[in-house]
Scaffold this motif. Sequence first.
Motif, PDB file in Angstrom:
ATOM      1  N   UNK A   1      -9.527   6.639  -7.981  1.00  0.00           N
ATOM      2  CA  UNK A   1      -8.125   7.112  -8.225  1.00  0.00           C
ATOM      3  C   UNK A   1      -7.650   6.283  -9.612  1.00  0.00           C
ATOM      4  N   UNK A   2      -7.804   5.039  -9.490  1.00  0.00           N
ATOM      5  CA  UNK A   2      -7.320   4.169 -10.869  1.00  0.00           C
ATOM      6  C   UNK A   2      -7.919   4.517 -11.975  1.00  0.00           C
TER       7      UNK A   2
ATOM      8  N   UNK B   1       0.932   2.122  -3.327  1.00  0.00           N
ATOM      9  CA  UNK B   1      -0.105   2.762  -3.782  1.00  0.00           C
ATOM     10  C   UNK B   1      -0.115   4.210  -3.491  1.00  0.00           C
ATOM     11  N   UNK B   2       0.197   4.539  -2.434  1.00  0.00           N
ATOM     12  CA  UNK B   2       0.032   6.117  -1.765  1.00  0.00           C
ATOM     13  C   UNK B   2       1.033   6.843  -2.778  1.00  0.00           C
TER      14      UNK B   2
ATOM     15  N   UNK C   1      -9.720 -10.455 -10.430  1.00  0.00           N
ATOM     16  CA  UNK C   1      -8.338  -9.809 -10.286  1.00  0.00           C
ATOM     17  C   UNK C   1      -8.555  -8.100  -9.969  1.00  0.00           C
TER      18      UNK C   1
ATOM     19  N   UNK D   1      -8.642 -11.640   0.424  1.00  0.00           N
ATOM     20  CA  UNK D   1      -8.410 -10.544   1.578  1.00  0.00           C
ATOM     21  C   UNK D   1      -9.760 -10.606   2.384  1.00  0.00           C
TER      22      UNK D   1
ATOM     23  N   UNK E   1     -11.412  -8.180   3.724  1.00  0.00           N
ATOM     24  CA  UNK E   1     -12.084  -7.183   3.465  1.00  0.00           C
ATOM     25  C   UNK E   1     -13.148  -7.448   2.397  1.00  0.00           C
TER      26      UNK E   1
ATOM     27  N   UNK F   1      -2.644 -11.821   4.858  1.00  0.00           N
ATOM     28  CA  UNK F   1      -3.793 -10.656   4.742  1.00  0.00           C
ATOM     29  C   UNK F   1      -3.345  -9.335   5.188  1.00  0.00           C
TER      30      UNK F   1
ATOM     31  N   UNK G   1       0.993  -1.259  -0.021  1.00  0.00           N
ATOM     32  CA  UNK G   1       0.057  -0.140   0.026  1.00  0.00           C
ATOM     33  C   UNK G   1       0.817   1.331   0.200  1.00  0.00           C
TER      34      UNK G   1
ATOM     35  N   UNK H   1      -9.113  -7.531  -6.210  1.00  0.00           N
ATOM     36  CA  UNK H   1      -8.141  -8.071  -5.409  1.00  0.00           C
ATOM     37  C   UNK H   1      -7.172  -6.773  -5.313  1.00  0.00           C
ATOM     38  N   UNK H   2      -6.776  -6.226  -6.590  1.00  0.00           N
ATOM     39  CA  UNK H   2      -5.734  -5.466  -6.600  1.00  0.00           C
ATOM     40  C   UNK H   2      -6.084  -3.673  -6.621  1.00  0.00           C
ATOM     41  N   UNK H   3      -7.287  -3.837  -6.454  1.00  0.00           N
ATOM     42  CA  UNK H   3      -7.746  -2.238  -6.850  1.00  0.00           C
ATOM     43  C   UNK H   3      -8.517  -1.634  -5.607  1.00  0.00           C
ATOM     44  N   UNK H   4      -9.207  -2.413  -4.667  1.00  0.00           N
ATOM     45  CA  UNK H   4     -10.130  -1.763  -3.538  1.00  0.00           C
ATOM     46  C   UNK H   4      -9.663  -1.400  -2.304  1.00  0.00           C
ATOM     47  N   UNK H   5     -10.200  -0.558  -1.779  1.00  0.00           N
ATOM     48  CA  UNK H   5      -9.728   0.086  -0.540  1.00  0.00           C
ATOM     49  C   UNK H   5      -8.141   0.045  -0.213  1.00  0.00           C
ATOM     50  N   UNK H   6      -7.635   0.830  -0.892  1.00  0.00           N
ATOM     51  CA  UNK H   6      -6.088   1.029  -0.874  1.00  0.00           C
ATOM     52  C   UNK H   6      -5.528   2.306  -0.299  1.00  0.00           C
ATOM     53  N   UNK H   7      -6.325   3.352  -0.048  1.00  0.00           N
ATOM     54  CA  UNK H   7      -5.798   4.466   0.805  1.00  0.00           C
ATOM     55  C   UNK H   7      -5.877   4.360   2.170  1.00  0.00           C
TER      56      UNK H   7
ATOM     57  N   UNK I   1      -9.615   4.327  -3.711  1.00  0.00           N
ATOM     58  CA  UNK I   1      -8.697   3.931  -4.712  1.00  0.00           C
ATOM     59  C   UNK I   1      -9.347   3.486  -6.202  1.00  0.00           C
ATOM     60  N   UNK I   2     -10.584   3.131  -6.149  1.00  0.00           N
ATOM     61  CA  UNK I   2     -11.116   2.520  -7.318  1.00  0.00           C
ATOM     62  C   UNK I   2     -11.442   3.795  -8.301  1.00  0.00           C
TER      63      UNK I   2
END
Lengths: 498, 328
Positions: B150-151, A105-106, B26, B14, B16, A156, A102, B29-35, B147-148
């Motif tokens: 943002x992408x 990502x930031x 995919x 994950x 979440x 996780x 992450x 898995x790689x795009x959600x809730x990343x901030x 993040x979704x």
Amino acid sequence: MALLERNEWYDIARDTNWTPTYVSQENLFPPTMSDPYQIPIDEWETFDEPYKVSFREYVRTQREKDGSAYSVKAALSRSRFYDQACEGWASVLKLHYGTVALTEYQACQFQARMVRFGPSPSMRNMATFGMLDEMRHAQLQLFFPHELVHRDRQYDWAHEAAHTNNWAVIGGRHAMDDIMMCRDAVTGSLMVSFAFETGLTNLQMIGLSTDAANMGDFTFSNLITSIQSDEARHAQLGTPTIEIMVRNGYKEDAQKILDIAFWRVWRLFSVSVGIPMDYYIPLEQRHMSFKEFMHEWVNRQYVRQVEDLGLAKPWYWQHFLDDIENHHHCQQGGIWSWRPTVWWNPPGAVGPKERQWLEKKYPGWNDSYGTYWDVITENLLADREEKTHPECVPIICNMCQIPISNRPGKAWKARPYQFEHEGRRYNFCTEPCRWIFTTDPNRYKDHETIVDRMYSGEIQPPDLDGVLKYMGIGVVSEGGRDGYNYQWIEGFRSAAAE
Amino acid sequence: MANDSNELKPLKTWSHLAGQRRRPSEYEIVSTNLLWSTDGDMPWALSPNIDMNKWYLKYRNQSPLKHEDWDAFRDPDELVYRTYNIKQDGQETYVDGLLDEHNRNEHDTGYGKDWLECLAKSYTPARYLIHTMQMGSAYLVQMVPASTIENCAMLQAADQLRWISRISYRTKELQKSFANLDFGGQERNRWEKDPSWQGFRKLMERTLVTYDWAEHFVALNLIAKPAIDEAFIRQLGKASRRNGDMLLALLNDAQMLDSERSRRWTKALVEFALNIEGNRTILEEWIKKWEPLGDSAIELYCDGLPDSPEASSEAKIAVKEWRQSIGL
């Protein structure tokens, strides 16, 4: 093909500055987001990135790189590597993914700050690729550990760590928010692209991919090599910025900025890289000690690079060299002792052979760090495991957020470096951490360490269970245990029997 | 240790995403809730009164456009980094083919004087306009609350760099073919002074200093981008077909594919926001505020196009109809 070469049209594509008239230049590029030094715009227009790439080349190259990274993963997911991998290596992966995914990502948001507020069009274009690179790194480093989460909930943390208040995460966030997320485009490009990426992480990846290959983890080795090739490109954003600052009379500012960022990243780096290299990777697979790695790969290169740019090595260089001998050994002791608070299973891994190796690589280790592990070893040999869990609360550094510690043994040097500000006393692990605070107390003064939060009432109930839960332990996954189930003490038992 | 490890069940994905009753893609898995900056009240782990915390509090957290769960937004295209590159590599190969083919046919030698003047006036200066969209999209990247979202903004920013590059490429080709017309030298002056660009320049300068993330999204993705799509991409494309410039027509068609993707996520985000009471008023007020700037930009630009008397009205109707089609 009758197509033009990139260099024929490239300069046109980075000639996009204009003079605004419907809004003010200052509102379009607010100094706090863009360039607080207010260097003239025609100076910024001399910005020349050493490594050039076009959109067309970028999508082709990156497609090929991804094809390779994902196909290696697909091939290796059929292998039984992770069934047989030792917990030491698994801890390297859990620590890596939890701290890195992450953060990458930031970094997209920081690169985007340079795309929007960078005063040079070249910087804005290059940071656009940098932003995409960081998106790639985040996605790769989420997709790969996701494949492992069914084996072990501790994976996780690759996604969840940054959303918790784990003490290690608080340290990472504080540093990244300081040098990356809360900086203007110009200052940040020095801190992130130069001090962080050029100075430390680019090289870390070379070391880490070698370790992975030695361990037989070709998926991870290949992944890290692929990421490193992107970093090596976008890290070059920092150099032209430094040149422009130096040329325009901001040499001292550039020096200070780099010195702050290098130290902040170093404190994290020595924990996240130093401990794995000297303790988690099994003895047979270690390719060099962390100290050797730092001297061979980081120190000489970093000094050469800053001197080439007309700057000097950081004023705290002697402290830094001393820290290379000590910090990660201290934190290995601390993290192992407080192992229930982390999301990986840190191996003690200081059996007789490992101690011989540590003594060889770090002369004097047995007389200092060895004395700490002597007590632990004695307790374990006597079946007093419970005595290996400390009951005291450490003092946390108000800058790096890491427990204050220093070399144990006859000359025990641990002491906090203190600073009073507006009636509050702040504690620091080292003089450089204290110095950073004094450069801008207002910036740092309100942050509370994990221990401050125990006393302030934020953590409820303020007991061990409450603290662990607050840190995500028992919520995201179980906490850590000794990675080798204390097998490493067996060498001492057999030696005693003989 | 008294943790609750006994209650922690094994995971298939994950934690979440574990509540979903299906395998995550995919993309998820790689795009959600990343901030991490949206987790607590204070965006960044430094003092609340530093500039950057104040900026994010004011322009993101306190934006009038509200949603209790921005992270639930999904890109309808579900693009991830690697699929974006696969698609755009294919698109770029197509564009390379167009350029190569037209170059071999000595396409540029067929241009008349009037059309060359149109290219100098209405085409090659567009790299400045598109660069403002690159900057504006990048502002969204750093400010959106999920993040979704943002992408989507990141790929939109990248698309703009793609077209700046192609326009610069064409500028160089034209410069080589017509050394006397100052291609590559006159664009900044046109962008800053030529009346046909002043509407777009005004619109984009104002958009760029609109720092509330949601109003910035409205100005950029609901007003400016569709106006640029309809005026610069579609109407200039039409004019180019009428003037025998099939290369430009095909290039602009290719650019429109990127814009259509941008419109799909824009529509999805508007629909997502409209689920919350109160948001419609906010969005409609902003559109009312920005629409005249968008219309005026279209008029000024289209009035400068040759053989295109209907261009302005067609473009204005098209953007209105599109906004209506997404519920605004």
